[in-house]
Design a protein around this motif. Structure first.
Motif, mmCIF file in Angstrom:
data_model
loop_
_atom_site.group_PDB
_atom_site.id
_atom_site.type_symbol
_atom_site.label_atom_id
_atom_site.label_comp_id
_atom_site.label_asym_id
_atom_site.label_seq_id
_atom_site.Cartn_x
_atom_site.Cartn_y
_atom_site.Cartn_z
ATOM 1 N N LEU A 74 -20.065 9.541 0.404
ATOM 2 C CA LEU A 74 -20.135 8.361 1.262
ATOM 3 C C LEU A 74 -20.709 8.681 2.637
ATOM 4 O O LEU A 74 -21.164 7.793 3.351
ATOM 5 N N ASP A 75 -20.705 9.974 2.988
ATOM 6 C CA ASP A 75 -21.143 10.415 4.315
ATOM 7 C C ASP A 75 -22.501 11.115 4.315
ATOM 8 O O ASP A 75 -22.944 11.614 5.339
ATOM 9 N N GLY A 76 -23.164 11.188 3.159
ATOM 10 C CA GLY A 76 -24.454 11.876 3.081
ATOM 11 C C GLY A 76 -24.338 13.384 3.029
ATOM 12 O O GLY A 76 -25.330 14.105 3.051
ATOM 13 N N GLU A 77 -23.101 13.891 2.944
ATOM 14 C CA GLU A 77 -22.837 15.329 2.929
ATOM 15 C C GLU A 77 -22.280 15.798 1.585
ATOM 16 O O GLU A 77 -21.785 16.914 1.474
ATOM 17 N N ALA A 78 -22.308 14.909 0.592
ATOM 18 C CA ALA A 78 -21.785 15.188 -0.746
ATOM 19 C C ALA A 78 -20.283 15.487 -0.734
ATOM 20 O O ALA A 78 -19.778 16.151 -1.629
#
Length: 172
Positions: A74-78
């Protein structure tokens, strides 16, 4: 006869070495990055027509969570994606300089067309151009790593896994 055996051995070595999946070396990674940034990924000169507003970023976050969160978290950081580092190539951190160095048009191009041979699919025909541009706005304003939790699909799996282990301990 001896020459034929040597050719067979060399051919087998080439075939079997090509079947291995391994992490690319530093030189290979830099070359691939350069080719992607300068040649293969289009849209370099296409500006984002969607203004960067808190409403548009939130809209992009919703589309991102629904379509991209399964792989990118959800945060683009997997965050919370169990297979992210097992992919070949691994799913990149979208806050990394490698990703953030792309122009907005290039990010939209990647969303629209995907990247072969990676696991990044094409979203053309699934997301509208406007939705893709709002996702680009969100990618430019990612929240801190872990701040949004893990995607619901993995949360349910994690809770079910923990419940199974608790049940196993109780039955012993």
């Amino acid at each position: 006869m001896k020459t034929t055996r040597i050719k067979i051995v060399i051919s087998c070595a080439i075939i079997f070495s090509g079947c291995r999946v391994s992490k690319p070396g530093a030189i290979e990674s830099e070359m691939a990055k350069g080719v992607k940034h300068k040649i293969t990924v289009g849209g370099k000169n296409t500006p984002n027509p969607i203004p960067v507003t808190s409403e548009n970023i939130k809209d992009g976050q919703e589309h991102f969570g629904h379509h991209c969160g399964i792989c990118h978290g959800l945060d683009g950081e997997a965050t919370g994606v169990p297979f992210a580092q097992k992919m070949s190539p691994p799913i990149p951190s979208l806050s990394s300089s490698d990703v953030q160095e792309y122009k907005d048009g290039q990010l939209k191009w990647i969303i629209e067309n995907g990247i072969n041979p990676s696991g990044m699919p094409s979203w053309k025909g699934i997301l509208s151009d406007e939705e893709m541009w709002t996702v680009v706005n969100f990618i430019r304003h990612l929240p801190p790593k872990g701040s949004l939790g893990i995607p619901a699909v993995y949360k349910e799996e994690q809770e079910e896994h923990e419940h199974m282990h608790m049940h196993d301990k109780d039955s012993r």
